[in-house]
Design an enzyme around this catalytic site. Structure first.
Site, mmCIF file in Angstrom:
data_model
loop_
_atom_site.group_PDB
_atom_site.id
_atom_site.type_symbol
_atom_site.label_atom_id
_atom_site.label_comp_id
_atom_site.label_asym_id
_atom_site.label_seq_id
_atom_site.Cartn_x
_atom_site.Cartn_y
_atom_site.Cartn_z
ATOM 1 N N LYS A 13 -81.340 -77.312 150.963
ATOM 2 C CA LYS A 13 -79.461 -77.085 151.425
ATOM 3 C C LYS A 13 -80.545 -77.017 153.008
ATOM 4 O O LYS A 13 -80.292 -76.723 154.265
ATOM 5 C CB LYS A 13 -79.261 -75.511 150.940
ATOM 6 C CG LYS A 13 -79.092 -75.928 150.028
ATOM 7 C CD LYS A 13 -77.650 -74.722 149.286
ATOM 8 C CE LYS A 13 -78.556 -73.771 149.366
ATOM 9 N NZ LYS A 13 -79.344 -73.361 147.851
ATOM 10 N N ARG A 88 -71.085 -68.059 147.849
ATOM 11 C CA ARG A 88 -72.145 -68.743 147.063
ATOM 12 C C ARG A 88 -70.863 -68.054 145.814
ATOM 13 O O ARG A 88 -71.535 -68.834 144.449
ATOM 14 C CB ARG A 88 -73.183 -67.848 146.641
ATOM 15 C CG ARG A 88 -74.527 -68.155 146.865
ATOM 16 C CD ARG A 88 -75.232 -67.430 146.932
ATOM 17 N NE ARG A 88 -76.873 -67.704 146.812
ATOM 18 C CZ ARG A 88 -77.718 -68.277 147.903
ATOM 19 N NH1 ARG A 88 -77.394 -68.653 148.574
ATOM 20 N NH2 ARG A 88 -79.083 -68.909 147.130
ATOM 21 N N ARG A 127 -92.749 -74.696 146.801
ATOM 22 C CA ARG A 127 -92.404 -74.532 148.033
ATOM 23 C C ARG A 127 -93.411 -73.073 149.530
ATOM 24 O O ARG A 127 -93.309 -72.474 148.555
ATOM 25 C CB ARG A 127 -91.064 -73.560 148.471
ATOM 26 C CG ARG A 127 -90.154 -73.789 149.491
ATOM 27 C CD ARG A 127 -89.176 -73.223 149.692
ATOM 28 N NE ARG A 127 -88.451 -72.674 149.254
ATOM 29 C CZ ARG A 127 -87.090 -72.234 148.684
ATOM 30 N NH1 ARG A 127 -85.864 -72.840 149.038
ATOM 31 N NH2 ARG A 127 -86.567 -71.362 147.666
ATOM 32 N N ARG A 162 -92.714 -67.256 149.519
ATOM 33 C CA ARG A 162 -91.338 -66.232 149.194
ATOM 34 C C ARG A 162 -91.317 -65.768 148.193
ATOM 35 O O ARG A 162 -92.048 -66.255 146.925
ATOM 36 C CB ARG A 162 -89.738 -67.259 149.509
ATOM 37 C CG ARG A 162 -89.356 -67.049 150.707
ATOM 38 C CD ARG A 162 -87.884 -67.869 150.898
ATOM 39 N NE ARG A 162 -87.337 -66.987 149.793
ATOM 40 C CZ ARG A 162 -86.295 -68.448 149.549
ATOM 41 N NH1 ARG A 162 -85.976 -69.514 150.119
ATOM 42 N NH2 ARG A 162 -85.175 -67.970 148.570
ATOM 43 N N ARG A 173 -82.626 -66.805 138.936
ATOM 44 C CA ARG A 173 -81.859 -67.817 140.600
ATOM 45 C C ARG A 173 -80.700 -68.171 139.783
ATOM 46 O O ARG A 173 -79.641 -69.064 140.034
ATOM 47 C CB ARG A 173 -82.544 -67.762 141.547
ATOM 48 C CG ARG A 173 -83.100 -67.091 142.388
ATOM 49 C CD ARG A 173 -84.428 -67.290 143.301
ATOM 50 N NE ARG A 173 -83.829 -67.483 144.460
ATOM 51 C CZ ARG A 173 -84.857 -68.382 144.848
ATOM 52 N NH1 ARG A 173 -86.204 -68.448 144.417
ATOM 53 N NH2 ARG A 173 -84.806 -69.268 145.756
HETATM 54 P P1 ADP Z 1 -82.048 -70.300 147.874
HETATM 55 O O1 ADP Z 1 -80.744 -70.768 147.906
HETATM 56 O O2 ADP Z 1 -83.305 -70.627 147.416
HETATM 57 O O3 ADP Z 1 -81.463 -69.671 146.337
HETATM 58 P P2 ADP Z 1 -81.937 -68.093 149.689
HETATM 59 O O4 ADP Z 1 -82.152 -68.080 150.712
HETATM 60 O O5 ADP Z 1 -80.229 -68.936 150.988
HETATM 61 O O6 ADP Z 1 -81.995 -69.309 149.034
HETATM 62 O O7 ADP Z 1 -81.079 -66.992 148.615
HETATM 63 C C1 ADP Z 1 -81.913 -65.886 148.984
HETATM 64 C C2 ADP Z 1 -81.431 -64.517 148.302
HETATM 65 O O8 ADP Z 1 -80.153 -64.009 148.662
HETATM 66 C C3 ADP Z 1 -80.535 -64.859 147.168
HETATM 67 O O9 ADP Z 1 -81.596 -65.312 145.753
HETATM 68 C C4 ADP Z 1 -79.874 -63.971 146.952
HETATM 69 O O10 ADP Z 1 -80.334 -62.617 146.323
HETATM 70 C C5 ADP Z 1 -79.331 -63.772 148.344
HETATM 71 N N1 ADP Z 1 -77.979 -64.375 148.877
HETATM 72 C C6 ADP Z 1 -78.221 -65.916 149.534
HETATM 73 N N2 ADP Z 1 -77.128 -66.189 150.352
HETATM 74 C C7 ADP Z 1 -76.099 -65.373 149.148
HETATM 75 C C8 ADP Z 1 -74.129 -65.179 149.186
HETATM 76 N N3 ADP Z 1 -74.296 -65.751 150.039
HETATM 77 N N4 ADP Z 1 -74.411 -63.594 148.320
HETATM 78 C C9 ADP Z 1 -75.057 -63.469 147.917
HETATM 79 N N5 ADP Z 1 -76.369 -63.192 147.922
HETATM 80 C C10 ADP Z 1 -77.154 -63.910 148.730
#
Ligand code: ADP
Ligand code: ZN
Length: 221
Positions: A13, A88, A127, A162, A173
């Site tokens: 994404k 999400r 990654r 990360r 996740r």
């Molecule tokens: P990925 O899509 O690879 O899991 P992100 O950088 O999008 O990584 O998200 C990392 C973390 O940030 C998630 O595992 C969650 O804990 C938090 N997070 C990100 N976006 C949201 C959201 N919209 N609502 C709740 N938690 C979020």
């Protein structure tokens, strides 16, 4: 234009979102990056956020919505946004619809990147990301190697893994994705806004290919 990027953690994404952002000239906002920037600042909110992220759990809706909406109100967002990682949950999606409605705007398309869990795990553990906050370029030790090991091609900063890209956190996740975020695919499908792209790691389809496919779709729409 408002584009939503959907897909499992590590589905690409961020990479595809950034490419689309450059091609279409609209800003790319990753909720994950936004939240990690709070964690770096190490204030009260940052500490709270970290406690969720480090376990692979979602930041609670109320806080996630508040911080993302605050970001969307900044002036660089007025021509639209590519939103990556938000919404999400269905609740976040409904709140986002309300927010855009208030600003006389709406979502144009929700792009879903579809990969198997096995491909996802393979990808995430390989990654690496640029440690420079201004850059944040994403690499993969197999599919998108930096020219020089451990160094960002774009800015020369050190590449890091990360904290939440470790295998145990990745599994949590993915579980969170299946329990909660997967429902969003149905949500946007019902609104006739879903555009799904199937990706198989062995098919050789690159992130550039995926971004082009989405652009072509948008042009013909
Ligand atoms: P990925 O899509 O690879 O899991 P992100 O950088 O999008 O990584 O998200 C990392 C973390 O940030 C998630 O595992 C969650 O804990 C938090 N997070 C990100 N976006 C949201 C959201 N919209 N609502 C709740 N938690 C979020
Ligand atoms: Zn960099």
């Amino acid at each position: 234009m408002y584009i939503i990027m959907l897909g499992k953690p590590g589905s690409g994404k961020g990479t595809v979102g950034k490419m689309l952002s450059e091609e279409l000239g609209i800003i790319h906002i990753s909720s994950g990056e936004l939240f990690r920037s709070y964690v770096k600042k190490a204030g009260t909110i940052g500490k709270e956020i970290e406690s969720y992220i480090s376990k692979g759990n979602l930041v609670p809706d109320e806080l996630a919505i508040q911080l993302v909406e605050k970001r969307l109100e900044e002036s660089d967002c007025k021509n639209g946004v590519i939103l990556d990682g938000f919404p999400r949950t269905v609740n976040q999606a409904k709140e986002l619809d309300k927010f855009l409605n208030k600003h006389n705007s709406k979502i144009d398309i929700a792009v879903e990147l579809e990969l198997s869990d096995e491909d996802i795990i393979n990808r995430i553990v390989k990654r690496r990301v640029c440690s420079n906050n201004e850059c944040r370029e994403i690499y993969n030790l197999e599919f998108k190697k930096p020219k020089q090991e451990g160094i960002c091609d774009k800015c020369g900063s050190e590449l890091i893994q990360r904290e939440d890209d470790k295998i145990e956190t990745v599994q949590q996740r993915l579980k969170t994705y299946h329990e909660t975020s997967e429902k969003l695919v149905e949500y946007y499908k019902n609104k006739d806004l879903l555009y799904a792209v199937k990706i198989n790691i062995n098919s050789g389809k690159t992130s550039e290919d995926v971004a082009k496919e989405v652009e072509t779709y948008l042009q013909n729409k």
